[in-house]
Design a protein around this motif. Sequence first.
Motif: not given
Length: 377
Positions: A82-104
């Motif tokens: 990633f370039s220097n961008e804001k990321l949203l990070i969330k733990r899901t019910e599937k027991n994974t840690l998701n990273i939400y970015s502009k690309q996906g």
Amino acid sequence: MYFSISSSSLLRKLHTLYKIININNLSGLITLVLSKKNQLKIIWGLDSKNLIHSYIKINVKKYTKEKVTISIKFMIDVLITFSNEKLLIKRTEKNTLNIYSKQGIYEIPTYNDSNHTHTVVCKSPFFEKIFLSANSLLKILNKTLFATGNEESEPILNGVFFQFFTNEAIFVATDTYKLVKYTIKNFKINKSIQFIISKKCLNIIQNILNDEIKSNMIIEYHNKKNIVFYFKNHIFLCQPINEKYPDYHSVIPTHDKCHASFIINKLLLLNIIKRISIFSRKKENFVDFYFNHHKLKICDQVNINNFVSGIKCKVVFNNLKNMKIGFNSQFLIEILSYLNEDFVYFELYSKMGIIKPLYQKKKEESIFMLVMSTIKI
């Protein structure tokens, strides 16, 4: 667990921790825990009793008490892309840690931390505080760690002995072949404390200090149970080695038993011993010191006729006209390499040699290093 953070700041934090982990070939799993103060706590440990806590500022979207364990190497590899961008990070019910970015959206695998449990280290309500600068502690470790034993040694020798008194502090390390005693005078503390910390833990502390050399720190001693190191950006909790340290005073000879002493340029002595070691074909080579009518020669112990170096030195004391004593050359090289002074004072006894700086740059500090001999005088 739901928060936002810049990719570059999280990458920097994890990369700093990874250097510590990678150096010691330890587990690459870290645990993330949300703090109520808009902070993310990152926990990594050798085990449940030796832990590093590090913190980074985040924007908490939803506070929960849950924690998640991930691979630090995998997370770093992802963040680098990633370039220097804001990321949203969330733990899901599937027991994974998701990273939400502009690309996906990217799923970070998590691990069951049943074998990687990070418990809160038990702290005694009664403890002593020791105040030190990071630079002072780093200097202590740089001057002592090299003299500790290896993994095959007894655990008690595979660490540094810390002694804090009301007027001075002493730090000792030995592997039975060499010994270092470093003293800081006029050190103030309310109560005398002594403990032993393993080399593995001290290597971690040393690596943290290299990034925080200009800061101050606090050591909390919790009644032989735990020791907590508070750095600027990290907290390190470790368990001391609860064994009795060998009586190092018993091996330190008195000055009246000294057979000879001399003053010599440290770099000259170091380079001559290195040169003899290079020419020697032995993996572990030894050198002999010959005194003959106040003249000193250093020779390879095996090939005495091939590798001989005459040395100019100032003989301070010599009660034997002819004298020979041998040392492990590698031990001498290690000791001399960790002394920064230009000239050293070398005392020779029947079973050992003692090396000290000729002039102590700071009156409140003193150091001497002892190395066992291979040949009796």
